[in-house]
Scaffold this motif. Sequence first.
Motif, short mmCIF file in Angstrom:
data_model
loop_
_atom_site.label_atom_id
_atom_site.label_comp_id
_atom_site.label_asym_id
_atom_site.label_seq_id
_atom_site.Cartn_x
_atom_site.Cartn_y
_atom_site.Cartn_z
N LEU A 138 0.83 -1.20 0.00
CA LEU A 138 0.00 0.00 0.00
C LEU A 138 0.87 1.25 0.00
N ALA A 139 1.95 1.23 0.76
CA ALA A 139 2.86 2.38 0.80
C ALA A 139 3.51 2.60 -0.55
N GLN A 140 3.89 1.52 -1.24
CA GLN A 140 4.50 1.66 -2.55
C GLN A 140 3.49 2.20 -3.57
N ALA A 141 2.26 1.74 -3.48
CA ALA A 141 1.22 2.26 -4.37
C ALA A 141 1.03 3.76 -4.16
N GLU A 142 1.02 4.18 -2.89
CA GLU A 142 0.85 5.60 -2.60
C GLU A 142 2.07 6.41 -3.03
N GLY A 177 5.43 1.98 -12.26
CA GLY A 177 5.26 0.64 -11.72
C GLY A 177 3.86 0.19 -11.38
N ALA A 178 2.85 1.04 -11.62
CA ALA A 178 1.47 0.63 -11.34
C ALA A 178 0.99 -0.36 -12.38
N SER A 179 0.23 -1.36 -11.92
CA SER A 179 -0.34 -2.34 -12.85
C SER A 179 -1.71 -1.91 -13.36
N GLY A 180 -2.30 -0.93 -12.71
CA GLY A 180 -3.63 -0.46 -13.11
C GLY A 180 -4.05 0.69 -12.23
N LEU A 181 -5.32 1.06 -12.36
CA LEU A 181 -5.87 2.17 -11.59
C LEU A 181 -6.76 1.65 -10.48
N SER A 182 -6.76 2.35 -9.35
CA SER A 182 -7.65 1.98 -8.24
C SER A 182 -9.10 2.30 -8.58
N PHE A 183 -9.29 3.35 -9.37
CA PHE A 183 -10.62 3.84 -9.74
C PHE A 183 -10.43 4.81 -10.89
N ASP A 184 -11.53 5.25 -11.49
CA ASP A 184 -11.44 6.22 -12.58
C ASP A 184 -10.91 7.55 -12.05
N THR A 185 -9.86 8.04 -12.68
CA THR A 185 -9.22 9.28 -12.24
C THR A 185 -10.18 10.46 -12.33
N ILE A 186 -10.15 11.29 -11.27
CA ILE A 186 -10.94 12.52 -11.24
C ILE A 186 -10.00 13.70 -11.48
N ALA A 187 -10.30 14.50 -12.48
CA ALA A 187 -9.60 15.76 -12.72
C ALA A 187 -10.69 16.78 -13.00
N PHE A 219 -0.72 -1.55 -7.03
CA PHE A 219 0.63 -2.12 -7.01
C PHE A 219 0.55 -3.49 -6.34
N GLU A 220 0.87 -4.54 -7.11
CA GLU A 220 0.79 -5.92 -6.62
C GLU A 220 -0.55 -6.19 -5.94
N GLY A 221 -1.60 -5.68 -6.55
CA GLY A 221 -2.96 -5.96 -6.09
C GLY A 221 -3.53 -4.95 -5.12
N TYR A 222 -2.70 -4.09 -4.55
CA TYR A 222 -3.14 -3.17 -3.50
C TYR A 222 -3.26 -1.74 -4.03
#
Length: 355
Positions: A138-142, A177-187, A219-222
């Motif tokens: 989780l820390a790496q994802a952040e 290094g991200a494998s995907g998005l946690s959710f749809d990005t808000i801008a 990142f690795e699922g998290y």
Amino acid sequence: MVLKRIEELRNQNLLDAILVSDGFNIRYISGFSGETGYLYISNERHVLLTDTRYTIQAKMEAKEFEVIEVSIEKNYGMWIGEFILEDNVKRLGFEDLHMKYFEYFKFNQMWKLKEWVALENSLNSFRMVKTEEEIKKLAQAEAIGDKAFQEILNILKPGMTELEVAAELEYHMKRNGASGLSFDTIAASGINSSMPHATPTNRKLETGDFLTMDYGCVFEGYCSDMTRTVVIGKASQKQKEIYQIVLKAQLAALDAICAGKTGSEIDKVARDIIEKEGYGEYFGHGLGHSVGLFIHEEPRLSPVGNIILEENVIETVEPGIYLPGFGGVRIEDMVVVKKDGCINLTHSTKELIEI
């Protein structure tokens, strides 16, 4: 360890077997990260069922489970029905908050069960307190999100569209290094930033706009989750005032977080500050939520958050003020709850940035 907790859950509820259908729980329990499958767990067997797209992956990831490949000739219902018959299952625990009605209806027609036992959030609750390994991911994802924020600050300028901002954030997260998005990005810029979950549009950034960026990666699922709000050009006095109120509320909530308190207690700290400043009606959502394999987990920081926080629970802290026709501000960090406070995993500056 997880399978032992599953066994305890079965014994407590007098269950002959448990059927797991939620993908995040399947991954947490077995290690399998594919998109399709079921876990069947009884005294006699631990089985992961999936289709031919994932069987090789399943055998690599789910070391403690027998992997069964389903087919058109012998589908999920037929395989599980066979296990139920062989194991003499009378009471089957299932994820009632996840399983679709048509699945339940179909399976109920096929299987001879005495009772379906609703597990509600029992399995989800296993994921609330994070292990040290989970916290590192989780820390790496952040950290990837922090890097993306630094990159976007060098790119933002009047004339960019919200869609371009979102695309740049997503590009830099994946590049790092991200494998995907946690959710749809808000801008969300200008008056669009008054909508907490605005969808990016072709609106161009203009001088004087608030720009709220809420984004996260896997990142690795998290998952990660962070929000920063900046001003394009020079901030007006009103923009500075609103920003500082939100920041004050967020910092106070961060100071208040510790194990032993409820989510509602933490939410109240931030909400009281915003209400005292006269903007209470413009902070409509909860203060935060837990994060893990899924972006919105329990426990939550909200007026109805009655779960007592434990050590190593992850929480977002994201107060906001949203003024229709003017714009909005949200500031969000992701933290690890500890006995005497919290560890902040988000390191990007929270000073008001003028682009």
